[in-house]
Design a protein around this motif. Sequence first.
Motif, short mmCIF file in Angstrom:
data_model
loop_
_atom_site.label_atom_id
_atom_site.label_comp_id
_atom_site.label_asym_id
_atom_site.label_seq_id
_atom_site.Cartn_x
_atom_site.Cartn_y
_atom_site.Cartn_z
N SER A 71 0.20 87.16 86.76
CA SER A 71 -0.78 88.24 86.53
C SER A 71 -1.01 89.02 87.82
N ASP A 131 -2.46 90.56 91.04
CA ASP A 131 -3.34 90.02 92.07
C ASP A 131 -3.98 91.18 92.82
N SER A 134 2.42 90.17 92.52
CA SER A 134 1.85 88.94 91.99
C SER A 134 2.33 87.75 92.82
#
Length: 872
Positions: A677, A679, A685
């Motif tokens: 996901s 960041d 990520s």
Amino acid sequence: MSTNNGPPENEKLIDFHHPYTPYPVQLEFMRTVYNVLEQGGGQVGILESPTGTGKSLSLICSALTWLRNHKQRNFDAGLDETRKQMEGEPEWMVEIALRRKREELMKKWEERELRLERLRKKEKEQEGKGRERKRVRGEGGGERAGKKRESDEEEEFLVGEWHDDEEGGEDRDEEGLSRETKEMMAKVGLGGWKRDLDHDEEGEDGGGNEIKIYYTSRTHSQLTQFISELRRPEFPPSLPSEMLKKGEKEETKETIKEITLSSRQKLCINPAVARLSSVSEINDRCTELQQSKSKDKCAFMPNSENLNQTHQFRDTALATVPDIEDMYRIGKQLQICPYYASRTAIPGAEVITLPYPLLLQKSAREALGIKLEGNVVIIDEAHNVMDAVANVYAADIRLSELRRGRQMLGVYVKRFGKKLKGENRVMVAQIGKVMESLKDWLEGQLQVRGDQGIADPNSLLKSRSADQINLYTLMKYIQESKLAYKVESYIAHTGESQDSTLTFPKSSTPVLHTLVSFLTALTNLSTEGRIFYEKLPGETPDIKLSYLLLSPAHAFSSIASSARALILAGGTMSPFEDYKAHLFPTLPPEKLTTLSCGHVIPTSNLFVHTLSSYKPGATAVSGSDLFEFSFQKRSDRTMIKNLGLTLLNICSVAPDGVVVFFPSYSYLDEVIAVWQSADGSSSQSIWDRLASKKPLFRDASSTSGTASTSDDILSSYSAAIDAPLSPRKGAVLFSVIGGRLSEGINFSDSLCRLVLIVGLPYPNLHSPEWKARIEYLESTCIARGGSKEEAKVEAREFYENAAMRAVNQSIGRAVRHRGDWSGIVLVDRRYEMQRVSGKLPGWIRRGMGEKNENKGVVGLMGGLRGFFSGKA
């Protein structure tokens, strides 16, 4: 190290005939094994020797040295007995009697060794000529093409007359063989059904009553590896040195006499039988071809006409230390069944190798003619022996299988019903009732809330008056009549079904065999077993009944009480307490020896670190800075991200391969989803950042639908590590504790320079199986006089030990030989607890050094840099 019994007084004088110079830990291991075997009297040894320390060779050298020494002492005892019998006679008569006794023993030994040596030379000559060694199972067999006439169908598929009367029937044994077949086999030396083997073959081979070593392991590949090790050492003959000619004492050797036992599925050389799809179908068809009424008797079955080939098979096997493939090849060459002919070699064998199920199940031992009384039993890879016992006695059946079986039985009865006479008609009707009753119960359970639970065995056969049926007679009928094979064969012959409304999905096991297995469990229910139901996912609703053996002690007791001595050996046996409590609950302490060996690697080749927090000085109030992957806390996204950042740091210093183990496949999926996901603190990520350091690979459960096999994953992972021009050094492999890549895989050298264990794989205490286990453990403790508190402690110990055995197996993947080196990082603050860390193998505990709490990732990285410097 922990031993209850001291080493033998003469341990320093023992030459174990190790082909190399043994390390101190190997000597310690061999002395302990020798001592356990020497004491006998039901002694048990639970021994841990890390993978890479030469455990198999140490087992061989210690056990065979003891066996040959024991045989020599028996020869000496025989001479002493002769002296005793001649007491009072003139000395010259005594000397003549002793000389004749020695000459008799020596002649028998020399004749046997010369015969075996000729066969060994013949084998080598054949290999030198490049004889083809492929084990190709031919096509064809006795099936005629085209549609069978009605009379042919009846002869092939209709069950014969059956009587539940041992005197009136054919007196069949466990394998369904007729009296005629059994008598014939006994005449040619196949004594599985007649244990007082006093035939000529026994005396010819030198003593069927001598002590034997039964060696078992989990898989056929592990047995093959053991046999290859068995060929390395050389041992002196079992004759006393005084009986050898001068100048021969040092040179004379005696080849180990070993035989491998296995299933028909591995050893059958009859193409018409071997090509069948399941073990049960192969067994049924094989035994059917031995019946006196069978017109197509198996041509490879040992009998009076091929006695020469049977004896040649026996002698060739004893001469060559064969593995399973060699057994098949010898049988193929001699055109004799290796499954049955192998039993003629048992009396003359010193070592008998066989897979777990053939040793652990009493009925399998009886069918093969295995006699454990007074013999030595060695169980290797014994860390999972409790699970193996449970698996041998486990059974399950699904609603879809019952529906399928009932439909198939209906088609069979529609065709042959009018031809079924007497007890056949009654028994087939009773089978239908039992299947209907189980089907009714499961269909009713589909409507009940909840996906799983414990089933009341008394309620399963309430419908259709099935509870009035004698299940023992019913099971006996299914096995002896070969009804399962005949029904399945008839359905296959007719093209699945003549009724287009019925579908029979192909199963690996005939459904009537599945039914027999489940009914066996149902009739053997005791306080040690439970039956569970579980609703299965899928488009079509399905539900399964399963039998679980809660304690292996009773099932295992026949082995422990029979053997002269029993060795449980493994690379990761810690923690030991479960084996004592649940396999040998009544064994006196003086009969139990335990040993945890160190590793052969130098201390500088091992780095062990427990990581309890992300930041230094973190405490319980620090929340997500702590690493605690308990079920309640493991979904914390900050902690998962901190784990990813930790792995990023590790990948910056760890060379080559890094293997990361998670508690479950579902949690591995959850962690990767968080890492993939977005960041907010970075444009990339965590997953992408990790991929920029090293190529990433992941395992998936066998039920996830992925097409990748373990071999595919390992091959890709290994190729990435070996890639010479890759800008990213090494690779990362994500796996699961207890998963496909956590056991039996060799992550040696560059494949694993660091193993990361994330959390503890505690089983789900809320599952019906574990609820039943805990309830059973607590109730048995209280029944022995323990308090409720003691019962809870005992159950908790078993629960924690189950998790730690799985952890220890995963850790053991890393260091595989003396020159190997690796780091081990245990990520969870619970590993700092003595109750948990005390269950780690001794060599891991000794490598842990000082406590690592409150040092965080900074402390870990400092230790890793120091460890890896100069090694990469």
